[in-house]
Design a protein around this motif. Structure first.
Motif, PDB file in Angstrom:
ATOM      1  N   VAL A  49       0.836  -1.205   0.000  1.00 23.66           N
ATOM      2  CA  VAL A  49       0.000   0.000   0.000  1.00 23.66           C
ATOM      3  C   VAL A  49       0.870   1.254   0.000  1.00 23.66           C
ATOM      4  O   VAL A  49       0.594   2.227  -0.717  1.00 23.66           O
ATOM      5  CB  VAL A  49      -0.942  -0.003   1.217  1.00 23.66           C
ATOM      6  CG1 VAL A  49      -1.744   1.298   1.268  1.00 23.66           C
ATOM      7  CG2 VAL A  49      -1.891  -1.193   1.149  1.00 23.66           C
ATOM      8  N   GLY A  50       1.948   1.248   0.806  1.00 23.65           N
ATOM      9  CA  GLY A  50       2.837   2.406   0.826  1.00 23.65           C
ATOM     10  C   GLY A  50       3.465   2.674  -0.524  1.00 23.65           C
ATOM     11  O   GLY A  50       3.531   3.828  -0.985  1.00 23.65           O
ATOM     12  N   ILE A  54       3.007   6.049  -3.193  1.00 21.16           N
ATOM     13  CA  ILE A  54       4.134   6.756  -3.814  1.00 21.16           C
ATOM     14  C   ILE A  54       4.037   6.685  -5.329  1.00 21.16           C
ATOM     15  O   ILE A  54       4.268   7.681  -6.041  1.00 21.16           O
ATOM     16  CB  ILE A  54       5.460   6.151  -3.312  1.00 21.16           C
ATOM     17  CG1 ILE A  54       5.596   6.385  -1.805  1.00 21.16           C
ATOM     18  CG2 ILE A  54       6.647   6.760  -4.048  1.00 21.16           C
ATOM     19  CD1 ILE A  54       6.769   5.675  -1.168  1.00 21.16           C
ATOM     20  N   THR A  55       3.698   5.512  -5.844  1.00 19.29           N
ATOM     21  CA  THR A  55       3.594   5.343  -7.302  1.00 19.29           C
ATOM     22  C   THR A  55       2.501   6.227  -7.881  1.00 19.29           C
ATOM     23  O   THR A  55       2.686   6.867  -8.932  1.00 19.29           O
ATOM     24  CB  THR A  55       3.311   3.870  -7.633  1.00 19.29           C
ATOM     25  OG1 THR A  55       4.364   3.061  -7.099  1.00 19.29           O
ATOM     26  CG2 THR A  55       3.226   3.663  -9.135  1.00 19.29           C
ATOM     27  N   PHE A  56       1.339   6.281  -7.214  1.00 17.57           N
ATOM     28  CA  PHE A  56       0.254   7.141  -7.691  1.00 17.57           C
ATOM     29  C   PHE A  56       0.701   8.603  -7.727  1.00 17.57           C
ATOM     30  O   PHE A  56       0.435   9.330  -8.697  1.00 17.57           O
ATOM     31  CB  PHE A  56      -0.973   7.009  -6.781  1.00 17.57           C
ATOM     32  CG  PHE A  56      -1.771   5.765  -7.016  1.00 17.57           C
ATOM     33  CD1 PHE A  56      -2.060   5.342  -8.304  1.00 17.57           C
ATOM     34  CD2 PHE A  56      -2.241   5.020  -5.957  1.00 17.57           C
ATOM     35  CE1 PHE A  56      -2.804   4.198  -8.527  1.00 17.57           C
ATOM     36  CE2 PHE A  56      -2.985   3.877  -6.164  1.00 17.57           C
ATOM     37  CZ  PHE A  56      -3.270   3.453  -7.452  1.00 17.57           C
ATOM     38  N   ALA A  87       3.583   7.656   3.610  1.00 16.05           N
ATOM     39  CA  ALA A  87       3.773   6.379   2.917  1.00 16.05           C
ATOM     40  C   ALA A  87       5.197   5.855   3.113  1.00 16.05           C
ATOM     41  O   ALA A  87       5.422   4.655   3.321  1.00 16.05           O
ATOM     42  CB  ALA A  87       3.466   6.537   1.429  1.00 16.05           C
ATOM     43  N   LEU A  88       6.178   6.762   3.057  1.00 18.59           N
ATOM     44  CA  LEU A  88       7.564   6.356   3.298  1.00 18.59           C
ATOM     45  C   LEU A  88       7.749   5.843   4.718  1.00 18.59           C
ATOM     46  O   LEU A  88       8.465   4.859   4.953  1.00 18.59           O
ATOM     47  CB  LEU A  88       8.508   7.529   3.033  1.00 18.59           C
ATOM     48  CG  LEU A  88       8.669   7.952   1.568  1.00 18.59           C
ATOM     49  CD1 LEU A  88       9.486   9.231   1.471  1.00 18.59           C
ATOM     50  CD2 LEU A  88       9.328   6.838   0.754  1.00 18.59           C
ATOM     51  N   LEU A  89       7.097   6.492   5.678  1.00 15.20           N
ATOM     52  CA  LEU A  89       7.191   6.039   7.070  1.00 15.20           C
ATOM     53  C   LEU A  89       6.536   4.680   7.253  1.00 15.20           C
ATOM     54  O   LEU A  89       7.029   3.830   8.018  1.00 15.20           O
ATOM     55  CB  LEU A  89       6.546   7.063   8.008  1.00 15.20           C
ATOM     56  CG  LEU A  89       7.258   8.417   8.122  1.00 15.20           C
ATOM     57  CD1 LEU A  89       6.463   9.360   9.027  1.00 15.20           C
ATOM     58  CD2 LEU A  89       8.667   8.226   8.667  1.00 15.20           C
TER      59      LEU A  89
END
Length: 423
Positions: A49-50, A54-56, A87-89
């Protein structure tokens, strides 16, 4: 054997397989080992999901730039940071030993998305998107995705709450940016978005719960096995007492007669009492000489794997006899270690058994130059090391085991037995 040379146990030079040198990097990518399937699924799902968030965001960067004229200049980079940062966290947290912060990070990701959407209303300059565009706010493309982090953490109601609120909030902002006013009939599309996102949430819920059921089933099976083993041990002890009473106690009592007891009857009585007093975890009375012990080790090695080398040192300065239980436990643990070499050390790994037989102690070491592993990260379901080696030796009076290994540098399994009073 190809690969870089490295120093193995007992001063032997061993070879590191080429594919083992990359093992530490694979560990860094995969992250810590989990003791349950549920934790493993949650860890992988949170990363997925993270990475999706990021990709979106990266994929929609041209869209963010194209609609930048509708808002103040600070909103596009801030909105992207509020989505990508949490998302990175979330991804980074999956590389920690535990997942205790997953719910908090899911909340952070949800709040970041909702805050980015709410700030659009503050940054909006009142204009509408040019042409016949269907959307003006890039966040409307995936409003429910942050809620899936709640789903992987097991917070299903929070996940549904985020999906509903974020979808309607993003739809409201998008309608204002496209038409300049709200069109209630377009909220029907939001219901479709919510339904589709909830399908993915349902998949996540079922996957996490199924993994939890597998953990419970495995735990119940291990408990049942332990209960069955305890019951079997009790039955065996009951049978042992029955045999002793029948064969010795009753026979001794029948031999007692009026007058002076016959010679040897007292010794038999003492022996019978000693056997009755012996616990199951104590060594049996039968013993094995050093020559027979060494021969049994050689035979067991040959029967387990013909390719295993051996170096057996026998100290004959003092004759020694060893408890039969210690002999059997050491040989079985040694054979399990040899089998583990063939299962896990990798193709081309060589194996050596080093033995040291003394009157008061015996040491058997199984050494290989395979790919190695981290002994602290062995899953509990790997019963070969936990039960076949450690459990067998630690349950033996005077027994002990030591495992030395690290990724890419081979493995040494040392099983030891020390006679009571030995140093």
């Amino acid at each position: 054997m190809s690969g870089a040379a490295t120093t193995g146990a007992f001063g032997r030079a061993s070879a590191m397989p080429d594919d083992a040198r990359a093992h530490p990097w694979r560990n860094r990518i995969v992250g810590p080992s989990d003791t349950t399937d549920r934790a493993r699924v949650q860890r992988i799902g949170a990363r997925f999901v993270g990475c999706g968030l990021i990709t979106f965001t990266v994929g929609l960067s041209p869209v963010i730039a194209a609609r930048a004229e509708l808002t103040d200049a600070w909103w596009p980079p801030l909105s992207a940071a509020l989505v990508v940062g949490p998302a990175l966290l979330v991804i980074a947290a999956t590389y920690r030993p535990t997942l205790r912060y997953q719910t908090a990070l899911a909340a952070l990701s949800s709040i970041g998305f909702l805050l980015a959407t709410a700030l659009w209303f503050v940054a909006w300059d009142g204009d509408v998107a040019p042409g016949h565009s269907w959307w003006s706010v890039w966040l409307v493309q995936f409003p429910g995705v942050p809620g899936l982090v709640f789903g992987m953490a097991g917070r299903y109601l929070l996940a549904i709450g985020h999906i509903v609120v974020a979808t309607f909030l993003a739809q409201t902002a998008n309608q204002l940016g496209v038409y300049g006013h709200l069109r209630p009939e377009l909220y029907l599309g939001s219901l479709v978005t919510i339904a589709l996102t909830c399908v993915f949430l349902a998949v996540a819920v079922v996957t996490v719960r199924t993994a939890g059921l597998l953990d419970e089933t495995r735990s119940a099976a291990m408990d049942a096995a332990a209960t069955s083993a305890a019951s079997t041990a009790k039955e065996a002890e009951r049978a042992r007492f029955a045999a002793l009473i029948h064969d010795k106690v009753i026979a001794i009592l029948l031999a007692v007669d009026v007058g002076r007891p016959r010679p040897g009857l007292g010794t038999q009585a003492v022996t019978a009492l000693d056997e009755l007093d012996r616990r199951d975890d104590e060594p049996p009375a039968a013993t094995t000489g050093v020559d027979e012990f060494v021969q049994r080790v050689r035979t067991a090695i040959a029967a387990t794997d013909d390719d295993v080398e051996r170096e057996l040192s026998i100290n004959r300065s003092a004759s020694g006899r060893y408890p039969g239980e210690a002999v059997s436990a050491m040989i079985e643990a040694m054979c399990e270690a040899i089998r583990n070499v063939r299962r896990h050390a990798g193709a081309g790994a060589s194996c050596l058994v080093v033995g040291d037989f003394r009157a008061d102690r015996v040491t058997l070491a199984v050494v290989d130059d395979g790919q190695g592993f981290d002994p602290d990260r062995v899953p509990p379901e790997r019963l070969g090391l936990a039960v076949g080696i450690r459990g067998r030796m630690t349950g033996l009076a005077g027994g002990d085991v030591e495992v030395r290994s690290e990724p890419g540098r081979g493995t040494v399994v040392i099983v030891k037995w020390v006679r009571d009073g030995g140093s």
